[in-house]
Scaffold this active site. Sequence first.
Site, mmCIF file in Angstrom:
data_model
loop_
_atom_site.group_PDB
_atom_site.id
_atom_site.type_symbol
_atom_site.label_atom_id
_atom_site.label_comp_id
_atom_site.label_asym_id
_atom_site.label_seq_id
_atom_site.Cartn_x
_atom_site.Cartn_y
_atom_site.Cartn_z
ATOM 1 N N ASP A 13 -9.454 36.434 22.734
ATOM 2 C CA ASP A 13 -10.710 37.137 23.020
ATOM 3 C C ASP A 13 -10.848 38.228 21.957
ATOM 4 O O ASP A 13 -9.927 38.488 21.186
ATOM 5 C CB ASP A 13 -10.655 37.766 24.429
ATOM 6 C CG ASP A 13 -11.921 38.542 24.780
ATOM 7 O OD1 ASP A 13 -13.027 38.035 24.514
ATOM 8 O OD2 ASP A 13 -11.815 39.668 25.309
ATOM 9 N N SER A 14 -12.009 38.898 21.985
ATOM 10 C CA SER A 14 -12.199 40.020 21.066
ATOM 11 C C SER A 14 -11.358 41.232 21.479
ATOM 12 O O SER A 14 -11.117 42.114 20.665
ATOM 13 C CB SER A 14 -13.674 40.417 21.058
ATOM 14 O OG SER A 14 -14.063 40.797 22.363
ATOM 15 N N CYS A 76 -13.445 33.901 25.549
ATOM 16 C CA CYS A 76 -14.531 34.773 25.097
ATOM 17 C C CYS A 76 -15.818 33.936 25.117
ATOM 18 O O CYS A 76 -15.890 32.893 24.452
ATOM 19 C CB CYS A 76 -14.222 35.239 23.678
ATOM 20 S SG CYS A 76 -15.554 36.192 22.928
ATOM 21 N N THR A 78 -18.681 34.825 23.966
ATOM 22 C CA THR A 78 -19.411 34.993 22.711
ATOM 23 C C THR A 78 -18.931 33.958 21.684
ATOM 24 O O THR A 78 -19.743 33.321 21.002
ATOM 25 C CB THR A 78 -19.211 36.435 22.194
ATOM 26 O OG1 THR A 78 -19.568 37.327 23.248
ATOM 27 C CG2 THR A 78 -20.042 36.719 20.979
ATOM 28 N N GLU A 155 -13.376 48.368 27.392
ATOM 29 C CA GLU A 155 -12.310 48.641 26.417
ATOM 30 C C GLU A 155 -11.812 50.083 26.556
ATOM 31 O O GLU A 155 -10.687 50.408 26.226
ATOM 32 C CB GLU A 155 -12.804 48.393 24.982
ATOM 33 C CG GLU A 155 -13.051 46.926 24.654
ATOM 34 C CD GLU A 155 -11.779 46.098 24.501
ATOM 35 O OE1 GLU A 155 -10.767 46.609 24.001
ATOM 36 O OE2 GLU A 155 -11.797 44.914 24.915
ATOM 37 N N CYS A 187 -19.277 37.013 30.453
ATOM 38 C CA CYS A 187 -18.476 37.720 29.448
ATOM 39 C C CYS A 187 -17.161 38.006 30.149
ATOM 40 O O CYS A 187 -17.160 38.470 31.306
ATOM 41 C CB CYS A 187 -19.146 39.033 29.038
ATOM 42 S SG CYS A 187 -18.100 40.071 27.987
ATOM 43 N N THR A 188 -16.049 37.711 29.489
ATOM 44 C CA THR A 188 -14.763 37.836 30.180
ATOM 45 C C THR A 188 -14.361 39.290 30.427
ATOM 46 O O THR A 188 -13.389 39.552 31.134
ATOM 47 C CB THR A 188 -13.653 37.092 29.402
ATOM 48 O OG1 THR A 188 -13.692 37.515 28.034
ATOM 49 C CG2 THR A 188 -13.855 35.597 29.474
ATOM 50 N N HIS A 189 -15.079 40.233 29.840
ATOM 51 C CA HIS A 189 -14.831 41.638 30.186
ATOM 52 C C HIS A 189 -15.438 41.990 31.551
ATOM 53 O O HIS A 189 -15.004 42.943 32.190
ATOM 54 C CB HIS A 189 -15.454 42.577 29.141
ATOM 55 C CG HIS A 189 -14.669 42.713 27.864
ATOM 56 N ND1 HIS A 189 -14.627 41.723 26.918
ATOM 57 C CD2 HIS A 189 -13.926 43.739 27.375
ATOM 58 C CE1 HIS A 189 -13.884 42.136 25.896
ATOM 59 N NE2 HIS A 189 -13.449 43.357 26.152
HETATM 60 N N1 DGL Z 1 -15.184 39.143 26.247
HETATM 61 C C1 DGL Z 1 -16.057 38.572 25.307
HETATM 62 C C2 DGL Z 1 -17.050 37.622 25.880
HETATM 63 O O1 DGL Z 1 -16.716 36.978 26.840
HETATM 64 C C3 DGL Z 1 -16.457 39.377 24.114
HETATM 65 C C4 DGL Z 1 -17.315 40.522 24.231
HETATM 66 C C5 DGL Z 1 -17.535 41.255 22.930
HETATM 67 O O2 DGL Z 1 -16.598 41.398 22.148
HETATM 68 O O3 DGL Z 1 -18.665 41.679 22.716
HETATM 69 O O4 DGL Z 1 -18.139 37.457 25.395
#
Ligand code: DGL
Length: 270
Positions: A13-14, A76, A78, A155, A187-189
């Site tokens: 992931d990012s 991720c 994205t 984050e 989004c996984t966040h």
């Molecule tokens: N967690 C990521 C996602 O699912 C990335 C979010 C990001 O870096 O902007 O999209």
Amino acid sequence: MKDRTNAPIGIFDSGIGGLTVAKAVMEELPHEDIIYFGDTARVPYGIKSEKTIQLYARQITKFLLEKEVKMVLIACNTVSASALQSVVDLVNGLPVLDVITAGTEAALTDSSRKVGVIGTLATIGSHAYEKALKAKNADLDVVSRACPLLVPLAEEGWIDNEVAQRTLRIYLSPFNQQKPDTLILGCTHYPLFKDAIRKEMQSSEIRIIDSALSIAQSTRKTLDRHNLRNPQSDQGSFQCYVSDKPQRFQQLAERFLGRNIPDVHIVSLS
Ligand code: DGL
């Protein structure tokens, strides 16, 4: 052919968002070794161009291949929306799973009529969820909203304070008029805010979909299909790599996963 059963699963992931996927995989497959990469030097991805996201995805995939992973999980949305093919093209036939396919499968039931999707600017702008959902059910109504501030908040570890609550209220208020029956956390966040999101949604009946569980189940099925399950009886190892600030990542990750992460290694990809 080389026996790859003992090889680790690569997850990336990012930043810390993909830990929601790593956690679900650890619970579903406790004997698997995991290598996790979080691109903490370059997060967030969601405000970047497709070309840049594809470049990052290729660099991370090469890194995971050097670590001899047996499969790759794109944790991720994205990257799943903008660079799935870039990853598939590099892995020489290794299994690749992505969170958009998993989230779409988990969201659709016979009773789904209107689905809400929240995600990064890149994910929502790509219409990847809309296309995937409508490919399965053309009559579905899909309402989407980009929530770009949530990734930096996560984050920072600001997942349940006043700033997070107010931000969520602003982003989610249109859904209280549109009234989707299902809301995909695209989004996984975002699962880090799950309790706060539920509080903001006025309908208690809304189904909130976090693709982590669904991708973990698909991982188990894929390993079984390819006879790739790790035969060890010990708990699997968890190795973390990041591109910046390993200590900070370690603190957040330990808080979130509720387990010790002995070493978070730093790597430079470019
Ligand atoms: N967690 C990521 C996602 O699912 C990335 C979010 C990001 O870096 O902007 O999209």
